[in-house]
Scaffold this motif. Structure first.
Motif, PDB file in Angstrom:
ATOM      1  N   UNK A  83       0.854  -1.178   0.000  1.00 40.91           N
ATOM      2  CA  UNK A  83       0.000   0.000   0.000  1.00 40.91           C
ATOM      3  C   UNK A  83       0.896   1.236   0.000  1.00 40.91           C
ATOM      4  N   UNK A  84       0.347   2.401  -0.348  1.00 39.28           N
ATOM      5  CA  UNK A  84       1.141   3.630  -0.276  1.00 39.28           C
ATOM      6  C   UNK A  84       1.707   3.879   1.131  1.00 39.28           C
ATOM      7  N   UNK A  85       0.951   3.553   2.163  1.00 39.60           N
ATOM      8  CA  UNK A  85       1.432   3.752   3.541  1.00 39.60           C
ATOM      9  C   UNK A  85       2.656   2.880   3.822  1.00 39.60           C
ATOM     10  N   UNK A  86       2.633   1.634   3.364  1.00 39.46           N
ATOM     11  CA  UNK A  86       3.772   0.739   3.567  1.00 39.46           C
ATOM     12  C   UNK A  86       4.970   1.199   2.754  1.00 39.46           C
ATOM     13  N   UNK A  87       4.732   1.608   1.528  1.00 42.73           N
ATOM     14  CA  UNK A  87       5.821   2.082   0.673  1.00 42.73           C
ATOM     15  C   UNK A  87       6.517   3.273   1.314  1.00 42.73           C
ATOM     16  N   UNK A  94       8.525  -1.486  -6.099  1.00 42.00           N
ATOM     17  CA  UNK A  94       7.202  -0.878  -6.027  1.00 42.00           C
ATOM     18  C   UNK A  94       7.393   0.597  -5.691  1.00 42.00           C
ATOM     19  N   UNK A  95       7.061   1.476  -6.636  1.00 41.64           N
ATOM     20  CA  UNK A  95       7.245   2.924  -6.443  1.00 41.64           C
ATOM     21  C   UNK A  95       8.633   3.250  -5.931  1.00 41.64           C
ATOM     22  N   UNK A  96       9.654   2.734  -6.560  1.00 40.42           N
ATOM     23  CA  UNK A  96      11.078   2.924  -6.287  1.00 40.42           C
ATOM     24  C   UNK A  96      11.548   2.344  -4.955  1.00 40.42           C
ATOM     25  N   UNK A  97      10.744   1.510  -4.314  1.00 40.74           N
ATOM     26  CA  UNK A  97      11.138   0.816  -3.090  1.00 40.74           C
ATOM     27  C   UNK A  97      11.301  -0.662  -3.416  1.00 40.74           C
ATOM     28  N   UNK A  98      12.437  -1.235  -3.005  1.00 40.29           N
ATOM     29  CA  UNK A  98      12.734  -2.631  -3.298  1.00 40.29           C
ATOM     30  C   UNK A  98      12.324  -3.539  -2.148  1.00 40.29           C
ATOM     31  N   UNK A  99      11.561  -4.572  -2.489  1.00 38.81           N
ATOM     32  CA  UNK A  99      11.240  -5.653  -1.565  1.00 38.81           C
ATOM     33  C   UNK A  99      11.953  -6.885  -2.099  1.00 38.81           C
ATOM     34  N   UNK A 100      12.716  -7.531  -1.238  1.00 37.90           N
ATOM     35  CA  UNK A 100      13.498  -8.690  -1.624  1.00 37.90           C
ATOM     36  C   UNK A 100      12.942  -9.908  -0.885  1.00 37.90           C
ATOM     37  N   UNK A 101      12.713 -10.993  -1.632  1.00 36.25           N
ATOM     38  CA  UNK A 101      12.207 -12.227  -1.049  1.00 36.25           C
ATOM     39  C   UNK A 101      13.072 -13.374  -1.551  1.00 36.25           C
ATOM     40  N   UNK A 102      13.553 -14.203  -0.622  1.00 34.82           N
ATOM     41  CA  UNK A 102      14.358 -15.351  -1.021  1.00 34.82           C
ATOM     42  C   UNK A 102      13.458 -16.422  -1.636  1.00 34.82           C
ATOM     43  N   UNK A 103      14.048 -17.282  -2.438  1.00 30.87           N
ATOM     44  CA  UNK A 103      13.293 -18.287  -3.169  1.00 30.87           C
ATOM     45  C   UNK A 103      12.472 -19.210  -2.288  1.00 30.87           C
ATOM     46  N   UNK A 104      12.992 -19.606  -1.123  1.00 24.99           N
ATOM     47  CA  UNK A 104      12.261 -20.515  -0.237  1.00 24.99           C
ATOM     48  C   UNK A 104      11.031 -19.844   0.363  1.00 24.99           C
ATOM     49  N   UNK A 105      11.131 -18.554   0.666  1.00 28.39           N
ATOM     50  CA  UNK A 105       9.999 -17.830   1.253  1.00 28.39           C
ATOM     51  C   UNK A 105       8.954 -17.465   0.220  1.00 28.39           C
ATOM     52  N   UNK A 106       9.376 -17.286  -1.028  1.00 32.63           N
ATOM     53  CA  UNK A 106       8.474 -16.784  -2.061  1.00 32.63           C
ATOM     54  C   UNK A 106       7.270 -17.700  -2.276  1.00 32.63           C
ATOM     55  N   UNK A 107       7.449 -18.997  -2.134  1.00 41.91           N
ATOM     56  CA  UNK A 107       6.318 -19.904  -2.336  1.00 41.91           C
ATOM     57  C   UNK A 107       5.218 -19.667  -1.298  1.00 41.91           C
ATOM     58  N   UNK A 108       5.580 -19.168  -0.115  1.00 45.08           N
ATOM     59  CA  UNK A 108       4.615 -18.874   0.941  1.00 45.08           C
ATOM     60  C   UNK A 108       4.068 -17.449   0.856  1.00 45.08           C
ATOM     61  N   UNK A 109       4.756 -16.591   0.077  1.00 45.53           N
ATOM     62  CA  UNK A 109       4.425 -15.165   0.066  1.00 45.53           C
ATOM     63  C   UNK A 109       3.892 -14.663  -1.269  1.00 45.53           C
ATOM     64  N   UNK A 110       3.773 -15.518  -2.255  1.00 42.99           N
ATOM     65  CA  UNK A 110       3.284 -15.091  -3.567  1.00 42.99           C
ATOM     66  C   UNK A 110       1.888 -14.482  -3.418  1.00 42.99           C
ATOM     67  N   UNK A 111       1.733 -13.251  -3.875  1.00 41.42           N
ATOM     68  CA  UNK A 111       0.450 -12.564  -3.814  1.00 41.42           C
ATOM     69  C   UNK A 111       0.250 -11.731  -2.554  1.00 41.42           C
ATOM     70  N   UNK A 112       1.235 -11.678  -1.684  1.00 41.37           N
ATOM     71  CA  UNK A 112       1.091 -10.962  -0.415  1.00 41.37           C
ATOM     72  C   UNK A 112       1.004  -9.454  -0.640  1.00 41.37           C
ATOM     73  N   UNK A 113       0.235  -8.797   0.234  1.00 40.29           N
ATOM     74  CA  UNK A 113       0.198  -7.330   0.259  1.00 40.29           C
ATOM     75  C   UNK A 113       0.713  -6.879   1.610  1.00 40.29           C
ATOM     76  N   UNK A 114       1.652  -5.956   1.588  1.00 40.51           N
ATOM     77  CA  UNK A 114       2.223  -5.380   2.793  1.00 40.51           C
ATOM     78  C   UNK A 114       1.590  -4.013   3.012  1.00 40.51           C
ATOM     79  N   UNK A 115       1.065  -3.800   4.208  1.00 39.54           N
ATOM     80  CA  UNK A 115       0.438  -2.528   4.581  1.00 39.54           C
ATOM     81  C   UNK A 115       1.095  -2.029   5.853  1.00 39.54           C
ATOM     82  N   UNK A 116       0.971  -0.749   6.118  1.00 39.04           N
ATOM     83  CA  UNK A 116       1.436  -0.168   7.379  1.00 39.04           C
ATOM     84  C   UNK A 116       0.241   0.538   8.004  1.00 39.04           C
ATOM     85  N   UNK A 117      -0.097   0.126   9.216  1.00 39.70           N
ATOM     86  CA  UNK A 117      -1.295   0.668   9.857  1.00 39.70           C
ATOM     87  C   UNK A 117      -0.955   1.295  11.203  1.00 39.70           C
ATOM     88  N   UNK A 118      -1.757   2.280  11.570  1.00 41.47           N
ATOM     89  CA  UNK A 118      -1.676   2.922  12.881  1.00 41.47           C
ATOM     90  C   UNK A 118      -3.045   2.800  13.525  1.00 41.47           C
TER      91      UNK A 118
END
Length: 107
Positions: free
Chosen positions: A6-10, A57-81
């Motif tokens: 999300x924009x907040x997470x970015x 994503x919007x000039x921010x890099x998210x890096x995921x290792x190959x073993x984790x990617x199978x569990x994280x494909x399609x994930x959305x990262x948000x930042x909430x308050x």
């Protein structure tokens, strides 16, 4: 394979990296732990590993290792308050359940 933020997470990740003064991005991974089996891990990345996948994503890099990617494909990262609490929220379509405390998940 897809990852979104999300924009907040970015903006939060961008702020963390700027304040740190170095690093190429933020690693999102999983580790075995907790009562449900897997937990999310976030850490700064200064250098890519051979099995890393890079998502920009919007000039921010998210890096995921190959073993984790199978569990994280399609994930959305948000930042909430919420009141005095703030933090990252993970919306993972692969998670089949979470433990009661929210610390871990299973697939």
């Amino acid at each position: 394979m897809a990852v979104s933020m999300t924009p907040a997470a970015t903006e939060r990740v961008r702020t963390f990296l700027t304040n740190r003064g170095k690093g190429i991005g933020l690693r999102l991974g999983v580790k075995t732990t907790g009562c449900s089996g897997l937990a999310y891990v976030l850490e700064f990345v200064d250098q890519l590993n051979d099995d890393d996948e890079l998502f920009t994503i919007d000039d921010v890099n998210i890096i995921i290792d190959g073993k984790s990617l199978v569990h994280l494909d399609g994930i959305e990262l948000d930042f909430i308050k919420e009141g005095l609490n703030e933090g990252f929220k993970f919306t993972n379509p692969n998670a089949k359940g979470e433990c009661g405390c929210g610390e871990s998940f299973n697939v």
